[in-house]
Design an enzyme around this catalytic site. Structure first.
Site: not given
Ligand code: NCD
Ligand code: ZN
Ligand code: ZN
Length: 343
Positions: A13, A15, A98, A135, A173, A246
């Site tokens: 995970h 970004h 996602k 999420h 997360h 994350d």
């Protein structure tokens, strides 16, 4: 123990963002992870296989010469996502889609506003062997921000897991005892990623005394009993939990602001932060499975062939990193010392 060699890990995970961020984030993640699940919350979001394929090319162009790095691309689920989009994703080699509840987190405006209409999409994903990454927070204003993960599990996740026993679901997360228990004792089709910040910190580190915007991420840090439950979960050696940093960079001025962005940029110290936690918990022997095996196994990927070595060596995380356009970013744990370092 002064040295630890483990199978090369994956960050399931992350970004990486886009444009000027890529020459910063891609080398940071590729320095120790062979693969990474790349989050699709760009502006505009990565909603189709074609967008994901083009994004993958931009990521690969930022991989330092001589390094191997395999970005695992994801699609951003919207109310407009179709079965044809899922099938095209399968053909393009995309392994996961996602789900962001609309308004739950950074760049989630295009996210989903109700789940039942998406059940045909989950059915198609289940058939195609595409994972659903979630999420997991409700967004209703009347639900306290600290209860939003627990509420998501009760209101939605139980039913999704039950309705689609062959759909592999990752609760991303996780931040609560409730999530750790739900996943730990739940059906085979559910697993969870855990970040370094939720293992290292609790809400005191965000709110006690003074406000620490660089510890602000979503789902928000919870009280210490939840932090302890996550630490117990990784120390248990359960195969249902795996590494997902994350890592989520934001420019300094966007975090130190009246409406500060959520996200911690941990990529340059990620594996070292986890090593410190596992060392503190006296379970460094469990790091390899958490970082390099459980996630790959759950995703149905071959485990990586190579290894990385961590040495016991004190070093200090920089106060700031700077993008090529001079934008400063404050890394997670800036200025703090770590005991383990990637060799
Ligand atoms: C992430 C981001 O900045 O994109 N922020 C965060 O606090 N985790 C989004 C997300 O993963 O929810
Ligand atoms: Zn998220
Ligand atoms: Zn994220």
């Amino acid at each position: 123990m002064d040295e630890l060699t483990i199978r090369t890990p994956d960050d399931l995970h992350v970004h990486l963002r886009d444009d000027v961020m890529l020459p910063e984030t891609v080398p940071a993640t590729a320095r120790c992870f062979a693969r990474a699940t790349v989050m699709p919350n760009l502006v505009p979001p990565v909603t189709t296989a074609d967008l994901a394929t083009a994004y993958k090319q931009r990521i690969l162009a930022a991989v330092p010469a001589g390094q191997n790095f395999d970005p695992l691309m994801t699609l951003y689920l919207t109310m407009q996502t179709s079965v044809a989009d899922v099938e095209a994703a399968k053909v393009a080699g995309i392994r996961a889609i996602k789900l962001y509840p609309a308004g739950a987190t950074t760049n989630s405006d295009a996210g989903v506003s109700s789940l039942e209409p998406l059940y045909p999409i989950f059915e198609a994903m289940s058939k195609a062997g595409i994972l659903l990454l979630i999420h997991g927070e409700v967004t209703e204003y009347e639900v306290d921000v600290f209860d939003r993960e627990k509420e998501f599990i009760e209101r939605y996740l139980r039913d999704i897991c039950k309705s689609f026993p062959d759909l592999k679901i990752v609760l991303e997360h996780i931040t609560t005892k409730d999530a750790a228990e739900f996943v730990g004792s739940g059906p085979e089709n559910i697993a969870a990623s855990i970040t370094p910040q939720h293992l290292l910190l609790n809400r005191n580190d965000l709110l006690a005394g003074t406000l620490k915007p660089h510890n602000f991420c979503l789902p928000i840090l919870k009280r210490n009993i939840h932090q302890l439950a996550l630490r117990e979960a990784v120390a248990s050696g359960s195969t249902k939990f795996f590494l997902g940093t994350d890592s989520a960079p934001h420019a300094r001025h966007r975090k130190e602001a009246a409406c500060g962005c959520a996200g911690c940029y941990s990529a340059w110290s990620a594996i070292e932060l986890y090593a410190q936690v596992f060392d503190d918990l006296n379970c460094l022997d469990k790091l390899e499975a958490f970082a390099s095996e459980n996630g790959a196994d759950f995703y149905g990927l071959a485990r990586n062939e190579g290894t990385i070595t961590l040495r016991k060596e004190s070093w200090t995380i920089p106060e700031e990193v700077t993008l090529a356009d001079s934008t400063p970013i404050v890394p997670f744990f800036a200025g703090q010392d770590l005991r383990w370092k990637l060799a």
